[in-house]
Design a protein around this motif. Structure first.
Motif, PDB file in Angstrom:
ATOM      1  N   GLN A 195       0.660  -1.292   0.199  1.00  0.00           N
ATOM      2  CA  GLN A 195      -0.106   0.057  -0.059  1.00  0.00           C
ATOM      3  C   GLN A 195       0.838   1.159   0.104  1.00  0.00           C
ATOM      4  OE1 GLN A 195      -2.697  -0.330   3.321  1.00  0.00           O
ATOM      5  NE2 GLN A 195      -3.374  -2.322   2.678  1.00  0.00           N
ATOM      6  N   ALA A 196       2.103   1.183  -0.222  1.00  0.00           N
ATOM      7  CA  ALA A 196       3.010   2.242  -0.072  1.00  0.00           C
ATOM      8  C   ALA A 196       2.789   3.251  -1.378  1.00  0.00           C
ATOM      9  CB  ALA A 196       4.413   1.717  -0.120  1.00  0.00           C
ATOM     10  N   PRO A 197       2.582   4.521  -0.972  1.00  0.00           N
ATOM     11  CA  PRO A 197       2.477   5.439  -2.199  1.00  0.00           C
ATOM     12  C   PRO A 197       3.635   5.496  -2.943  1.00  0.00           C
ATOM     13  CG  PRO A 197       2.227   6.437   0.248  1.00  0.00           C
ATOM     14  CD  PRO A 197       2.643   5.144   0.406  1.00  0.00           C
ATOM     15  N   GLU A 198       3.195   5.863  -4.386  1.00  0.00           N
ATOM     16  CA  GLU A 198       4.329   5.638  -5.235  1.00  0.00           C
ATOM     17  C   GLU A 198       5.250   7.086  -5.229  1.00  0.00           C
ATOM     18  OE1 GLU A 198       2.729   5.028  -9.196  1.00  0.00           O
ATOM     19  OE2 GLU A 198       1.659   3.013  -8.711  1.00  0.00           O
ATOM     20  N   ALA A 199       6.122   6.619  -4.374  1.00  0.00           N
ATOM     21  CA  ALA A 199       7.177   7.718  -3.990  1.00  0.00           C
ATOM     22  C   ALA A 199       8.557   7.020  -3.517  1.00  0.00           C
ATOM     23  CB  ALA A 199       6.584   8.979  -3.080  1.00  0.00           C
ATOM     24  N   LYS A 200       9.551   8.003  -3.494  1.00  0.00           N
ATOM     25  CA  LYS A 200      10.615   7.119  -2.925  1.00  0.00           C
ATOM     26  C   LYS A 200      10.666   6.841  -1.480  1.00  0.00           C
ATOM     27  CE  LYS A 200      13.908   9.479  -6.259  1.00  0.00           C
ATOM     28  NZ  LYS A 200      15.045  10.515  -6.160  1.00  0.00           N
ATOM     29  N   VAL A 201      11.103   5.656  -1.102  1.00  0.00           N
ATOM     30  CA  VAL A 201      10.993   5.515   0.106  1.00  0.00           C
ATOM     31  C   VAL A 201      12.624   5.422   0.790  1.00  0.00           C
ATOM     32  CG1 VAL A 201      10.740   3.342   1.760  1.00  0.00           C
ATOM     33  CG2 VAL A 201       9.106   3.953  -0.017  1.00  0.00           C
ATOM     34  N   LEU A 202      12.594   6.033   2.084  1.00  0.00           N
ATOM     35  CA  LEU A 202      13.868   6.283   2.760  1.00  0.00           C
ATOM     36  C   LEU A 202      14.223   4.733   3.497  1.00  0.00           C
ATOM     37  CD1 LEU A 202      13.800   9.810   4.299  1.00  0.00           C
ATOM     38  CD2 LEU A 202      14.817   9.036   1.987  1.00  0.00           C
ATOM     39  N   LEU A 203      15.740   4.427   3.283  1.00  0.00           N
ATOM     40  CA  LEU A 203      15.958   3.262   3.954  1.00  0.00           C
ATOM     41  C   LEU A 203      17.319   3.458   4.495  1.00  0.00           C
ATOM     42  CD1 LEU A 203      16.049  -0.067   4.201  1.00  0.00           C
ATOM     43  CD2 LEU A 203      17.203   0.049   1.987  1.00  0.00           C
ATOM     44  N   ARG A 204      17.312   3.036   5.962  1.00  0.00           N
ATOM     45  CA  ARG A 204      18.737   3.271   6.660  1.00  0.00           C
ATOM     46  C   ARG A 204      18.938   1.827   7.147  1.00  0.00           C
ATOM     47  NH1 ARG A 204      19.181   7.264  11.649  1.00  0.00           N
ATOM     48  NH2 ARG A 204      20.049   8.432   9.831  1.00  0.00           N
ATOM     49  N   LEU A 205      20.302   1.334   6.959  1.00  0.00           N
ATOM     50  CA  LEU A 205      20.924   0.157   7.000  1.00  0.00           C
ATOM     51  C   LEU A 205      21.852   0.334   7.962  1.00  0.00           C
ATOM     52  CD1 LEU A 205      21.521  -1.302   3.368  1.00  0.00           C
ATOM     53  CD2 LEU A 205      19.505  -1.785   4.931  1.00  0.00           C
ATOM     54  N   ILE A 206      21.797  -0.474   9.164  1.00  0.00           N
ATOM     55  CA  ILE A 206      22.754  -0.363  10.310  1.00  0.00           C
ATOM     56  C   ILE A 206      23.696  -1.674  10.485  1.00  0.00           C
ATOM     57  CG2 ILE A 206      22.882  -0.210  12.704  1.00  0.00           C
ATOM     58  CD1 ILE A 206      19.968   1.001  12.644  1.00  0.00           C
ATOM     59  N   THR A 207      24.771  -1.405  10.229  1.00  0.00           N
ATOM     60  CA  THR A 207      25.764  -2.528  10.393  1.00  0.00           C
ATOM     61  C   THR A 207      26.143  -3.186  11.687  1.00  0.00           C
ATOM     62  OG1 THR A 207      27.857  -0.927  10.426  1.00  0.00           O
ATOM     63  CG2 THR A 207      26.704  -1.610   8.425  1.00  0.00           C
ATOM     64  N   GLU A 208      26.819  -4.231  11.635  1.00  0.00           N
ATOM     65  CA  GLU A 208      27.215  -4.763  13.047  1.00  0.00           C
ATOM     66  C   GLU A 208      28.223  -4.044  13.896  1.00  0.00           C
ATOM     67  OE1 GLU A 208      28.551  -9.013  14.150  1.00  0.00           O
ATOM     68  OE2 GLU A 208      29.840  -8.293  12.445  1.00  0.00           O
ATOM     69  N   ALA A 209      28.957  -2.968  13.163  1.00  0.00           N
ATOM     70  CA  ALA A 209      29.885  -1.944  13.806  1.00  0.00           C
ATOM     71  C   ALA A 209      29.046  -0.848  14.205  1.00  0.00           C
ATOM     72  CB  ALA A 209      30.856  -1.809  13.042  1.00  0.00           C
ATOM     73  N   GLY A 210      27.823  -0.640  14.120  1.00  0.00           N
ATOM     74  CA  GLY A 210      26.966   0.554  14.212  1.00  0.00           C
ATOM     75  C   GLY A 210      27.014   1.518  13.123  1.00  0.00           C
ATOM     76  N   GLU A 211      27.571   1.217  12.034  1.00  0.00           N
ATOM     77  CA  GLU A 211      27.656   2.226  11.086  1.00  0.00           C
ATOM     78  C   GLU A 211      26.155   2.374  10.220  1.00  0.00           C
ATOM     79  OE1 GLU A 211      30.085   2.870   6.703  1.00  0.00           O
ATOM     80  OE2 GLU A 211      30.085   0.700   7.702  1.00  0.00           O
ATOM     81  N   LEU A 212      25.838   3.782   9.877  1.00  0.00           N
ATOM     82  CA  LEU A 212      24.522   3.968   9.483  1.00  0.00           C
ATOM     83  C   LEU A 212      24.775   4.318   7.928  1.00  0.00           C
ATOM     84  CD1 LEU A 212      23.029   6.514  12.238  1.00  0.00           C
ATOM     85  CD2 LEU A 212      22.818   3.916  12.090  1.00  0.00           C
TER      86      LEU A 212
END
Length: 202
Positions: A158-175
């Protein structure tokens, strides 16, 4: 004219349920032979495909790729494969091969390829999707692969047709902040929409 009348008679001989089943037949998606992610891979990006993996079986899916630069890293590549039950991520840091020109002979450039090593060792421990005003957090993943709950699947469909922000968090805490493009978000509707119940299921 005979061919046209023949087609009319064929359709007339079909029952209404048969015609409805033909109309709702699943499209012929492109086929990808593996669910593995690799920087430099060549697949149909941001469109529904049928993934036939020898280890994971057959599923619909959509591959997404986003590239950007960050600080002194010339290229960050974030790949993902979205399937009904799971999503898989891969992060590549570094440049791919580029052609380095060292001179010209008779107006033709000469040179070779200059390649930088690509680091894909990042282990993703958490992912956060921002769809509209709602943050969806994915945890409990293994090997950069996370299960998708029914609630999240409904949110993706159901997501609107627009860019979706994504944040990945690594094992070392890097964003690692990236985004999912509009075409992939549009494809989510076909990957994650619930399958209508058939009379046999009722």
């Amino acid at each position: 004219m005979r061919v046209l009348w023949g087609l009319v008679w064929v359709l007339a001989g079909l029952s209404m349920p048969a015609i409805a089943e033909m109309a709702q037949a699943e499209p012929q998606w492109p086929v990808v032979e593996s669910a593995a992610l690799a920087v430099g891979m060549q697949v149909p990006w941001s469109q529904p495909v049928r993934v036939k993996d020898p280890f994971e079986g057959e599923n619909l899916g959509v591959f997404d790729r986003h590239e950007f630069s960050r600080g002194d890293i010339p290229r960050v590549t974030v790949l993902s494969l979205w399937q009904p039950q799971r999503v898989r991520f891969l992060v590549g840091l570094g440049s791919q091969c580029t052609r380095a020109y060292v001179g010209y002979i008779f107006y033709f450039p000469i040179g070779g390829l200059s390649c930088s090593q690509i680091d894909t060792s990042r282990k993703i421990t958490e992912a956060v999707l921002k769809i509209g005003d709602t943050n969806w957090t994915l945890t409990q993943g293994q090997n950069n692969t996370f299960p998708i709950s029914r609630d999240l699947a409904a949110g993706l469909a159901q997501a609107p047709e627009a860019k979706v922000l994504l944040r990945l968090i690594t094992e070392a805490g890097e964003l690692i902040d990236t985004e999912i493009g509009v075409n992939t978000v549009r494809s989510w509707k076909q990957i994650f929409s619930p399958v209508p119940a058939t009379p046999a299921d009722l």
